[in-house]
Design an enzyme around this catalytic site. Structure first.
Site, PDB file in Angstrom:
ATOM      1  N   ARG A   1      -9.279   8.149  -0.630  1.00  0.00           N
ATOM      2  CA  ARG A   1     -10.239   8.642   0.402  1.00  0.00           C
ATOM      3  C   ARG A   1     -11.096   9.535  -0.209  1.00  0.00           C
ATOM      4  NH1 ARG A   1      -8.876   6.702   5.829  1.00  0.00           N
ATOM      5  NH2 ARG A   1     -10.510   8.051   6.479  1.00  0.00           N
TER       6      ARG A   1
ATOM      7  N   ASP B   1      -0.236   4.523  -0.107  1.00  0.00           N
ATOM      8  CA  ASP B   1      -0.880   5.678   0.440  1.00  0.00           C
ATOM      9  C   ASP B   1       0.149   6.829   1.084  1.00  0.00           C
ATOM     10  OD1 ASP B   1      -3.268   4.530  -0.307  1.00  0.00           O
ATOM     11  OD2 ASP B   1      -3.918   4.067   1.986  1.00  0.00           O
ATOM     12  N   HIS B   2       0.861   6.120   1.822  1.00  0.00           N
ATOM     13  CA  HIS B   2       1.844   7.013   2.896  1.00  0.00           C
ATOM     14  C   HIS B   2       2.976   7.804   2.276  1.00  0.00           C
ATOM     15  CE1 HIS B   2      -1.192   6.505   5.801  1.00  0.00           C
ATOM     16  NE2 HIS B   2      -1.171   5.221   5.633  1.00  0.00           N
TER      17      HIS B   2
ATOM     18  N   THR C   1      -6.840   6.648  10.327  1.00  0.00           N
ATOM     19  CA  THR C   1      -6.909   5.506   9.524  1.00  0.00           C
ATOM     20  C   THR C   1      -8.257   4.658   9.472  1.00  0.00           C
ATOM     21  OG1 THR C   1      -5.396   3.520   8.607  1.00  0.00           O
ATOM     22  CG2 THR C   1      -5.771   3.952  10.982  1.00  0.00           C
ATOM     23  N   THR C   2      -8.448   3.552   8.610  1.00  0.00           N
ATOM     24  CA  THR C   2      -9.435   2.832   8.755  1.00  0.00           C
ATOM     25  C   THR C   2      -9.688   2.163  10.009  1.00  0.00           C
ATOM     26  OG1 THR C   2      -9.196   2.492   6.342  1.00  0.00           O
ATOM     27  CG2 THR C   2     -10.829   1.186   7.140  1.00  0.00           C
TER      28      THR C   2
ATOM     29  N   GLY D   1       1.089  -1.628   4.345  1.00  0.00           N
ATOM     30  CA  GLY D   1       1.677   0.069   3.916  1.00  0.00           C
ATOM     31  C   GLY D   1       2.408   0.739   4.911  1.00  0.00           C
TER      32      GLY D   1
ATOM     33  N   GLU E   1     -11.122  -9.232   3.243  1.00  0.00           N
ATOM     34  CA  GLU E   1      -9.735  -8.938   4.015  1.00  0.00           C
ATOM     35  C   GLU E   1     -10.149  -8.855   5.441  1.00  0.00           C
ATOM     36  OE1 GLU E   1      -7.242  -6.502   2.115  1.00  0.00           O
ATOM     37  OE2 GLU E   1      -6.563  -5.521   3.776  1.00  0.00           O
TER      38      GLU E   1
ATOM     39  N   ARG F   1       3.831  18.597   1.766  1.00  0.00           N
ATOM     40  CA  ARG F   1       4.424  19.887   1.316  1.00  0.00           C
ATOM     41  C   ARG F   1       3.805  20.398   0.032  1.00  0.00           C
ATOM     42  NH1 ARG F   1       9.686  21.582   2.769  1.00  0.00           N
ATOM     43  NH2 ARG F   1       9.871  21.325   4.911  1.00  0.00           N
TER      44      ARG F   1
ATOM     45  N   ARG G   1      -7.040  12.934   1.305  1.00  0.00           N
ATOM     46  CA  ARG G   1      -5.793  13.071   2.028  1.00  0.00           C
ATOM     47  C   ARG G   1      -4.494  12.558   1.739  1.00  0.00           C
ATOM     48  NH1 ARG G   1      -7.349  10.062   7.509  1.00  0.00           N
ATOM     49  NH2 ARG G   1      -9.101  11.247   7.226  1.00  0.00           N
ATOM     50  N   HIS G   2      -4.446  11.470   0.801  1.00  0.00           N
ATOM     51  CA  HIS G   2      -3.144  11.108   0.593  1.00  0.00           C
ATOM     52  C   HIS G   2      -3.435  10.860  -1.053  1.00  0.00           C
ATOM     53  CE1 HIS G   2      -5.067   7.462   1.614  1.00  0.00           C
ATOM     54  NE2 HIS G   2      -4.742   7.464   3.235  1.00  0.00           N
TER      55      HIS G   2
ATOM     56  N   GLU H   1      -8.731   0.289  -3.020  1.00  0.00           N
ATOM     57  CA  GLU H   1      -9.451   0.815  -1.769  1.00  0.00           C
ATOM     58  C   GLU H   1     -10.417   1.752  -2.001  1.00  0.00           C
ATOM     59  OE1 GLU H   1      -7.855   1.004   2.270  1.00  0.00           O
ATOM     60  OE2 GLU H   1      -6.495  -0.617   1.435  1.00  0.00           O
TER      61      GLU H   1
ATOM     62  N   HIS I   1      -5.494   3.825  -1.411  1.00  0.00           N
ATOM     63  CA  HIS I   1      -6.915   3.922  -1.161  1.00  0.00           C
ATOM     64  C   HIS I   1      -7.227   5.418  -1.416  1.00  0.00           C
ATOM     65  CE1 HIS I   1      -9.611   4.319   3.105  1.00  0.00           C
ATOM     66  NE2 HIS I   1     -10.129   4.836   1.849  1.00  0.00           N
TER      67      HIS I   1
ATOM     68  N   ASN J   1       0.757  -1.138   0.140  1.00  0.00           N
ATOM     69  CA  ASN J   1      -0.004  -0.088  -0.181  1.00  0.00           C
ATOM     70  C   ASN J   1       0.979   1.279  -0.039  1.00  0.00           C
ATOM     71  OD1 ASN J   1      -1.329   2.194   1.177  1.00  0.00           O
ATOM     72  ND2 ASN J   1      -3.057   0.937   1.772  1.00  0.00           N
TER      73      ASN J   1
ATOM     74  N   HIS K   1      -3.694  -4.547   8.039  1.00  0.00           N
ATOM     75  CA  HIS K   1      -3.662  -3.254   8.802  1.00  0.00           C
ATOM     76  C   HIS K   1      -2.865  -3.567   9.908  1.00  0.00           C
ATOM     77  CE1 HIS K   1      -5.146   0.283  10.543  1.00  0.00           C
ATOM     78  NE2 HIS K   1      -6.020   0.595   9.268  1.00  0.00           N
ATOM     79  N   GLY K   2      -1.832  -2.451   9.957  1.00  0.00           N
ATOM     80  CA  GLY K   2      -0.864  -2.676  11.221  1.00  0.00           C
ATOM     81  C   GLY K   2       0.032  -3.632  11.337  1.00  0.00           C
TER      82      GLY K   2
HETATM   83  N1  PXP Z   1      -5.970  -3.037   4.267  1.00  0.00           N
HETATM   84  C1  PXP Z   1      -7.037  -2.170   4.219  1.00  0.00           C
HETATM   85  C2  PXP Z   1      -8.209  -2.595   3.936  1.00  0.00           C
HETATM   86  C3  PXP Z   1      -6.565  -0.886   4.910  1.00  0.00           C
HETATM   87  O1  PXP Z   1      -7.557   0.092   4.779  1.00  0.00           O
HETATM   88  C4  PXP Z   1      -5.387  -0.679   5.160  1.00  0.00           C
HETATM   89  C5  PXP Z   1      -4.759   0.842   5.365  1.00  0.00           C
HETATM   90  O2  PXP Z   1      -5.244   1.901   4.441  1.00  0.00           O
HETATM   91  C6  PXP Z   1      -4.354  -1.710   4.811  1.00  0.00           C
HETATM   92  C7  PXP Z   1      -4.738  -2.842   4.514  1.00  0.00           C
HETATM   93  C8  PXP Z   1      -2.701  -1.184   5.269  1.00  0.00           C
HETATM   94  O3  PXP Z   1      -2.840  -0.963   6.758  1.00  0.00           O
HETATM   95  P1  PXP Z   1      -1.247  -0.407   7.091  1.00  0.00           P
HETATM   96  O4  PXP Z   1      -0.854   0.882   6.351  1.00  0.00           O
HETATM   97  O5  PXP Z   1      -1.525  -0.387   8.493  1.00  0.00           O
HETATM   98  O6  PXP Z   1      -0.291  -1.466   6.900  1.00  0.00           O
END
Ligand code: PXP
Length: 252
Positions: A50, A14-15, A105-106, A221, A156, A23, A54-55, A75, A48, A12, A199-200
């Site tokens: 959103r 996103d970040h 976050t989600t 991510g 998921e 910036r 935001r990202h 996503e 994702h 992922n 996630h996480g």
């Molecule tokens: N899966 C889903 C559905 C998510 O919403 C996210 C966070 O955007 C992730 C996976 C990845 O989570 P993380 O960024 O904490 O690894």
């Protein structure tokens, strides 16, 4: 659904966009990160879009669709606006997630029981267009059953509560959460659903989840992008791949 011995890694990005947007310029570029992630062994890219952008932005999603050679997992919230963008983008997959503007976050899984009928319509629309649909859900048996009845071929499992309990050294809660994840994965696979998790996750938790043979894909991510600051994105992904392979080798 046959259990796969290979565990796919979806990265992922996103970040990378979070950092760019801090910036307001053009770098770091999430598409460049996606291309590098694929070179380093990612099996797919997740992003994702959103509602508050935001990202990831619309143009990032369009560029990802055009420029990457591996499957794109889009996503998104289950809204008409997002469905329209997804139908235009035609990614390999859409992962439907809940979205609240105030969250960082989600925070939880989809309300697959209360939102059943709405999610069924959206899922059918995307499937009809040839887009694979996954539902991001809490690891509960009820949520797995509701997902099946919605008609999504993939779920998921939200691993956030489990990872969070480990971060806070809540070992009993962590043990309970892992039992829930295992039970949900076994039920999902038994019901013919393809089971993903995310996630996480970090190196240690990904290695543990890799030991569950019913789970065939992890989406990761935040940790990877953070780790990239210290060791580089390619090295972080290679290390994640090794942790997942090690965990998978122990899968029973
Ligand atoms: N899966 C889903 C559905 C998510 O919403 C996210 C966070 O955007 C992730 C996976 C990845 O989570 P993380 O960024 O904490 O690894």
């Amino acid at each position: 659904m046959p259990q796969s011995s290979y565990l796919r890694l979806g990265v992922n990005v996103d970040h990378v966009a979070t950092l760019r947007n801090a910036r307001g310029g053009a770098f770091p570029d999430p598409v460049r990160a996606a291309l590098l992630a694929i070179e380093a062994g990612a099996d797919g890219i997740t992003a994702h879009l959103r509602e508050d952008r935001r990202h990831i932005r619309d143009e990032d999603m369009a560029r990802l669709r055009r420029e990457i050679s591996k499957p794109l997992n889009f996503e998104m919230a289950a809204t008409d606006d997002m469905v329209a963008i997804a139908l235009d983008t035609r990614p390999h997959a859409c992962c439907l997630v809940p979205e609240k503007r105030s969250e960082r976050t989600t925070e939880g899984g989809l309300d697959v029981i209360g939102g059943h009928d709405h999610l069924r319509i959206i899922t059918a629309e995307l499937l009809k267009a040839g887009v694979r649909v996954s539902l991001f859900i809490e690891p509960t048996l009820e949520a797995v059953r509701a997902s099946r009845s919605i008609g999504a071929p993939v779920i998921e499992l939200h691993t956030g509560a489990w990872c969070d309990s480990l971060t806070h050294h809540q070992s009993e809660r962590a043990a309970r959460e892992l039992v829930r994840i295992k039970a949900a994965a076994v039920l999902a696979s038994g019901q013919g659903l393809e089971c993903h998790a995310g996630h996480g996750l970090d190196f240690a938790t990904a290695k543990i989840v890799a030991g569950l043979p019913e789970i065939v894909e992890l989406n990761i991510g935040h940790f990877l992008i953070g780790e990239a600051v210290f060791i580089g994105l390619k090295a972080a992904i290679a290390k994640m791949r090794a942790a997942m392979d090690e965990g998978r080798a122990k899968a029973k």
